[in-house]
Design an enzyme around this catalytic site. Structure first.
Site, PDB file in Angstrom:
ATOM      1  N   ASP A 284       0.816  -1.229   0.000  1.00  0.00           N
ATOM      2  CA  ASP A 284       0.000   0.000   0.000  1.00  0.00           C
ATOM      3  C   ASP A 284       0.842   1.267   0.000  1.00  0.00           C
ATOM      4  O   ASP A 284       0.431   2.302   0.539  1.00  0.00           O
ATOM      5  CB  ASP A 284      -0.955   0.019   1.216  1.00  0.00           C
ATOM      6  CG  ASP A 284      -1.879  -1.182   1.230  1.00  0.00           C
ATOM      7  OD1 ASP A 284      -2.183  -1.692   0.143  1.00  0.00           O
ATOM      8  OD2 ASP A 284      -2.289  -1.595   2.321  1.00  0.00           O
TER       9      ASP A 284
ATOM     10  N   LYS B  89       1.901   2.159  -5.012  1.00  0.00           N
ATOM     11  CA  LYS B  89       2.477   1.601  -6.249  1.00  0.00           C
ATOM     12  C   LYS B  89       1.534   1.827  -7.435  1.00  0.00           C
ATOM     13  O   LYS B  89       1.970   2.150  -8.540  1.00  0.00           O
ATOM     14  CB  LYS B  89       2.732   0.083  -6.084  1.00  0.00           C
ATOM     15  CG  LYS B  89       3.699  -0.253  -4.964  1.00  0.00           C
ATOM     16  CD  LYS B  89       3.844  -1.753  -4.772  1.00  0.00           C
ATOM     17  CE  LYS B  89       2.609  -2.444  -4.269  1.00  0.00           C
ATOM     18  NZ  LYS B  89       2.191  -2.115  -2.888  1.00  0.00           N
TER      19      LYS B  89
ATOM     20  N   GLY C 199      -4.363  -4.491  -3.794  1.00  0.00           N
ATOM     21  CA  GLY C 199      -5.363  -3.484  -4.157  1.00  0.00           C
ATOM     22  C   GLY C 199      -4.594  -2.236  -4.529  1.00  0.00           C
ATOM     23  O   GLY C 199      -4.003  -1.594  -3.667  1.00  0.00           O
ATOM     24  N   HIS C 200      -4.537  -1.933  -5.811  1.00  0.00           N
ATOM     25  CA  HIS C 200      -3.726  -0.811  -6.296  1.00  0.00           C
ATOM     26  C   HIS C 200      -4.661   0.308  -6.743  1.00  0.00           C
ATOM     27  O   HIS C 200      -5.360   0.176  -7.751  1.00  0.00           O
ATOM     28  CB  HIS C 200      -2.808  -1.261  -7.434  1.00  0.00           C
ATOM     29  CG  HIS C 200      -1.792  -2.281  -6.975  1.00  0.00           C
ATOM     30  ND1 HIS C 200      -0.905  -2.892  -7.814  1.00  0.00           N
ATOM     31  CD2 HIS C 200      -1.525  -2.772  -5.738  1.00  0.00           C
ATOM     32  CE1 HIS C 200      -0.137  -3.722  -7.118  1.00  0.00           C
ATOM     33  NE2 HIS C 200      -0.503  -3.674  -5.855  1.00  0.00           N
TER      34      HIS C 200
ATOM     35  N   GLN D  11       2.209  -6.140  -3.056  1.00  0.00           N
ATOM     36  CA  GLN D  11       2.603  -6.241  -1.641  1.00  0.00           C
ATOM     37  C   GLN D  11       3.853  -5.384  -1.400  1.00  0.00           C
ATOM     38  O   GLN D  11       3.992  -4.349  -2.007  1.00  0.00           O
ATOM     39  CB  GLN D  11       2.829  -7.710  -1.231  1.00  0.00           C
ATOM     40  CG  GLN D  11       1.531  -8.513  -1.096  1.00  0.00           C
ATOM     41  CD  GLN D  11       0.949  -9.004  -2.382  1.00  0.00           C
ATOM     42  OE1 GLN D  11       1.612  -9.694  -3.127  1.00  0.00           O
ATOM     43  NE2 GLN D  11      -0.283  -8.652  -2.683  1.00  0.00           N
TER      44      GLN D  11
HETATM   45  P1  GDP Z   1      -0.647   0.243  -3.507  1.00  0.00           P
HETATM   46  O1  GDP Z   1      -1.216  -1.039  -3.022  1.00  0.00           O
HETATM   47  O2  GDP Z   1       0.814   0.367  -3.250  1.00  0.00           O
HETATM   48  O3  GDP Z   1      -1.001   0.534  -4.944  1.00  0.00           O
HETATM   49  O4  GDP Z   1      -1.332   1.400  -2.630  1.00  0.00           O
HETATM   50  P2  GDP Z   1      -2.897   1.521  -2.279  1.00  0.00           P
HETATM   51  O5  GDP Z   1      -3.621   1.977  -3.484  1.00  0.00           O
HETATM   52  O6  GDP Z   1      -3.387   0.295  -1.596  1.00  0.00           O
HETATM   53  O7  GDP Z   1      -2.852   2.644  -1.154  1.00  0.00           O
HETATM   54  C1  GDP Z   1      -2.318   3.897  -1.406  1.00  0.00           C
HETATM   55  C2  GDP Z   1      -3.373   4.957  -1.090  1.00  0.00           C
HETATM   56  O8  GDP Z   1      -2.761   6.221  -1.035  1.00  0.00           O
HETATM   57  C3  GDP Z   1      -4.463   5.065  -2.145  1.00  0.00           C
HETATM   58  O9  GDP Z   1      -5.653   5.456  -1.522  1.00  0.00           O
HETATM   59  C4  GDP Z   1      -3.941   6.181  -3.053  1.00  0.00           C
HETATM   60  O10 GDP Z   1      -4.989   6.877  -3.731  1.00  0.00           O
HETATM   61  C5  GDP Z   1      -3.277   7.080  -2.050  1.00  0.00           C
HETATM   62  N1  GDP Z   1      -2.129   7.841  -2.546  1.00  0.00           N
HETATM   63  C6  GDP Z   1      -1.136   7.454  -3.412  1.00  0.00           C
HETATM   64  N2  GDP Z   1      -0.200   8.418  -3.512  1.00  0.00           N
HETATM   65  C7  GDP Z   1      -0.596   9.426  -2.704  1.00  0.00           C
HETATM   66  C8  GDP Z   1      -0.024  10.692  -2.339  1.00  0.00           C
HETATM   67  O11 GDP Z   1       1.046  11.077  -2.771  1.00  0.00           O
HETATM   68  N3  GDP Z   1      -0.728  11.450  -1.438  1.00  0.00           N
HETATM   69  C9  GDP Z   1      -1.918  11.047  -0.904  1.00  0.00           C
HETATM   70  N4  GDP Z   1      -2.509  11.846  -0.034  1.00  0.00           N
HETATM   71  N5  GDP Z   1      -2.454   9.863  -1.210  1.00  0.00           N
HETATM   72  C10 GDP Z   1      -1.809   9.055  -2.087  1.00  0.00           C
HETATM   73  P1  IMO Z   2      -0.728  -4.286  -2.161  1.00  0.00           P
HETATM   74  O1  IMO Z   2      -0.251  -4.870  -3.468  1.00  0.00           O
HETATM   75  C1  IMO Z   2      -0.941  -4.517   2.168  1.00  0.00           C
HETATM   76  C2  IMO Z   2      -1.008  -8.544   3.942  1.00  0.00           C
HETATM   77  C3  IMO Z   2      -2.286  -8.980   4.637  1.00  0.00           C
HETATM   78  C4  IMO Z   2      -1.718  -9.941   5.659  1.00  0.00           C
HETATM   79  C5  IMO Z   2      -0.564 -10.604   4.901  1.00  0.00           C
HETATM   80  C6  IMO Z   2      -0.917 -11.969   4.315  1.00  0.00           C
HETATM   81  O2  IMO Z   2      -2.035  -3.605  -2.264  1.00  0.00           O
HETATM   82  O3  IMO Z   2       0.351  -3.443  -1.558  1.00  0.00           O
HETATM   83  P2  IMO Z   2      -2.404 -12.720   2.249  1.00  0.00           P
HETATM   84  O4  IMO Z   2      -3.852 -12.489   1.928  1.00  0.00           O
HETATM   85  O5  IMO Z   2      -1.458 -12.213   1.221  1.00  0.00           O
HETATM   86  O6  IMO Z   2      -2.114 -14.145   2.590  1.00  0.00           O
HETATM   87  O7  IMO Z   2      -2.138 -11.872   3.588  1.00  0.00           O
HETATM   88  O8  IMO Z   2      -0.213  -9.720   3.885  1.00  0.00           O
HETATM   89  N1  IMO Z   2      -1.173  -8.076   2.543  1.00  0.00           N
HETATM   90  C7  IMO Z   2      -1.112  -6.797   2.155  1.00  0.00           C
HETATM   91  N2  IMO Z   2      -0.995  -5.666   2.877  1.00  0.00           N
HETATM   92  N3  IMO Z   2      -0.966  -4.455   0.832  1.00  0.00           N
HETATM   93  C8  IMO Z   2      -1.069  -5.587   0.085  1.00  0.00           C
HETATM   94  O9  IMO Z   2      -0.988  -5.580  -1.252  1.00  0.00           O
HETATM   95  C9  IMO Z   2      -1.184  -6.825   0.750  1.00  0.00           C
HETATM   96  N4  IMO Z   2      -1.294  -8.101   0.338  1.00  0.00           N
HETATM   97  C10 IMO Z   2      -1.275  -8.850   1.441  1.00  0.00           C
HETATM   98  O10 IMO Z   2      -2.939  -7.893   5.246  1.00  0.00           O
HETATM   99  O11 IMO Z   2      -1.145  -9.257   6.743  1.00  0.00           O
HETATM  100 MG    MG Z   3      -2.809  -1.727  -1.800  1.00  0.00          MG
END
Ligand code: GDP
Ligand code: IMO
Ligand code: MG
Length: 423
Positions: A13, A16, A40-41, A223
């Site tokens: 999270d 990416k 979840g991207h 991840q």
């Molecule tokens: P990922 O799994 O690495 O793709 O990240 P996620 O999408 O799960 O979580 C990142 C969260 O931060 C999302 O809600 C994005 O919309 C938000 N986000 C990404 N870059 C920025 C930033 O520079 N500033 C803020 N405030 N939010 C961001």
């Molecule tokens: P992205 O790509 C954040 C965490 C889960 C749990 C552990 C194992 O969005 O960055 P799993 O379902 O993979 O067996 O869970 O890994 N986890 C993540 N945490 N971002 C993710 O993906 C994750 N994918 C798995 O919360 O602790």
């Molecule tokens: Mg994510």
């Protein structure tokens, strides 16, 4: 640079998805190579807001093709509904998405097995998985019990494999009052089969021909480094290799073909699920980071645990992944902090200890040593260049760069595609 790898350098999270969406404009292909719909991207662009779980983020750039390579585990129903969702937003997917027949399929019994393991463990020694069946599907892969997307091409072989697996899995599930119905599973998969067949392709050849032609390839890590099955804080990890080395096996790209490795790091730390987080702030600071940063999981909606940036961990991430550059995200979330702390090292029993020397238990006992910075206390949203950032933010970034020994090349200042500073 032709082959660029984007890796999460914390616990996932890191943002990416946003960075992939931004970088895709210069890419011919965007490739997912491990994990599944535990990812979840989040992507916010002119087409709307999406939390992509399986389709690579580059899909929104119409000149870019998307590849789900062999290392990814697929929940077919989730993938098909994601394809539909993206198509509904007006984006053509057919002819632009290529999926390896080697991908393992997540079967209904994988999700049930995960539930059974979780019930039995009662919250102890579990990372609190996402409930998507990720651990069990990778376990079946390495014990030669998996069913692949390619198996769906041959109905007879699919039926035979499914029969054996349902027999085994139901024996395990029975004492826990759970079971799967083979006929229902078979019917469901055969009804999805027709829809997915046009996407199945030899992704090894597609990717490697593109590399030979010097086309630009963007590899979308899922991840993060500290969820890696080998190098995270085991057992509070995921089932795949989230470090850069996962690309070789997961996409069929030789290590010497990778030109750039971009580590994506949030300006602070978050984690979803159980496990030690040395810099976690279980206080007003953690709550403030969560609320301002919107730190709720894109996949499960769970609140993320929040804390200060951990450079001890990032130093390890730099080393193991071979980062050639770093992208700092969510710097704007720190806009309203009077003081900002950064963990520069760990002490255990008053002696310095490194990430790699720590046992899982040590992580609960290490004492982070912090350096405190003056906050900038103004919005950085409008900054388009590094020099537009407040002096305090520049100092914060330059110091991180110095301590990690790697250049920061991008700073993300908001959720939108264009809210980014290229340095
Ligand atoms: P990922 O799994 O690495 O793709 O990240 P996620 O999408 O799960 O979580 C990142 C969260 O931060 C999302 O809600 C994005 O919309 C938000 N986000 C990404 N870059 C920025 C930033 O520079 N500033 C803020 N405030 N939010 C961001
Ligand atoms: P992205 O790509 C954040 C965490 C889960 C749990 C552990 C194992 O969005 O960055 P799993 O379902 O993979 O067996 O869970 O890994 N986890 C993540 N945490 N971002 C993710 O993906 C994750 N994918 C798995 O919360 O602790
Ligand atoms: Mg994510």
């Amino acid at each position: 640079m032709p082959v660029t790898l984007v890796i999460g350098s914390q616990w996932g999270d890191e943002g990416k998805g946003k960075i992939i969406d931004y970088l895709a404009k210069d890419s011919d292909f965007v490739v997912r190579f491990h994990g599944g719909n535990n990812a979840g991207h989040t992507i916010i662009n002119k087409y709307g807001k999406f939390a992509l779980h399986l389709i690579p983020g580059g899909i929104f750039n119409l000149n870019t093709k998307a590849v789900i390579a062999n290392g990814v585990v697929i929940d077919l129903a989730v993938l098909l509904s994601e394809i539909e969702l993206v198509e509904k937003a007006g984006i053509k997917v057919k002819g632009r998405l290529f999926i390896s027949p080697r991908c393992q399929l997540i079967m209904p019994y994988h999700k049930l097995l995960e539930q059974v393991y979780e019930e039995a463990k009662k919250g102890v020694n579990t990372p609190q998985p996402t409930g998507r069946g990720i651990g069990p599907v990778y376990a079946d892969k390495v014990t030669y019990n998996g069913i692949t997307l390619g198996d769906l091409l041959d109905r007879k072989s699919f039926k035979e494999k499914l029969s054996v697996q349902v027999l085994i899995k139901n024996k395990t599930l029975k004492p826990f009052g759970k079971k799967v119905n083979k006929n229902v599973v078979e019917k469901d998969f055969f009804s999805m089969r027709r829809k997915i067949l046009p996407f199945i392709s030899d992704t090894f050849t597609i990717i490697n021909s593109a590399i030979d032609k010097k086309q630009n390839i963007l590899l979308e890590g899922a991840q993060g480094t500290f969820l890696d099955n080998d190098w995270g804080i085991y057992p509070f990890v995921t089932a795949s290799n989230a470090v850069s080395g996962g690309v070789n096996a997961g996409a069929g790209i030789a290590p010497n073909k990778i030109n750039k490795v971009i580590g994506v790091a949030k300006a602070y730390t978050t984690r979803v699920g159980f496990g030690p987080v040395p810099t976690e702030q279980k206080n007003g600071i953690g709550n403030k980071l969560r609320e301002i940063g919107g730190e709720y999981g894109a996949t499960t909606g769970r609140p993320r645990r929040c804390g200060w940036l951990d450079l001890e961990m990032l130093r390890f991430a730099v080393k193991i992944n071979g980062f050639t550059e770093i992208c700092i995200t969510k710097l704007d979330v720190l806009d309203n902090f009077e003081k900002i702390k950064v963990c520069v090292r760990y002490n255990l029993n008053s002696k310095r200890i490194s990430y790699e020397q720590c046992s899982t238990k040590d992580f609960d006992r290490v004492k982070p040593v912090y350096k405190t910075y003056k906050g900038w206390q103004k919005s950085i949203k409008e900054a388009k260049n590094f020099k537009d950032l407040p002096k305090e933010a520049q100092i914060y970034l330059r110091d991180i760069e110095k301590m990690l020994g790697v250049k920061i090349t991008y700073v993300s200042t908001g959720v939108k595609r264009n809210e980014i500073i290229k340095i």
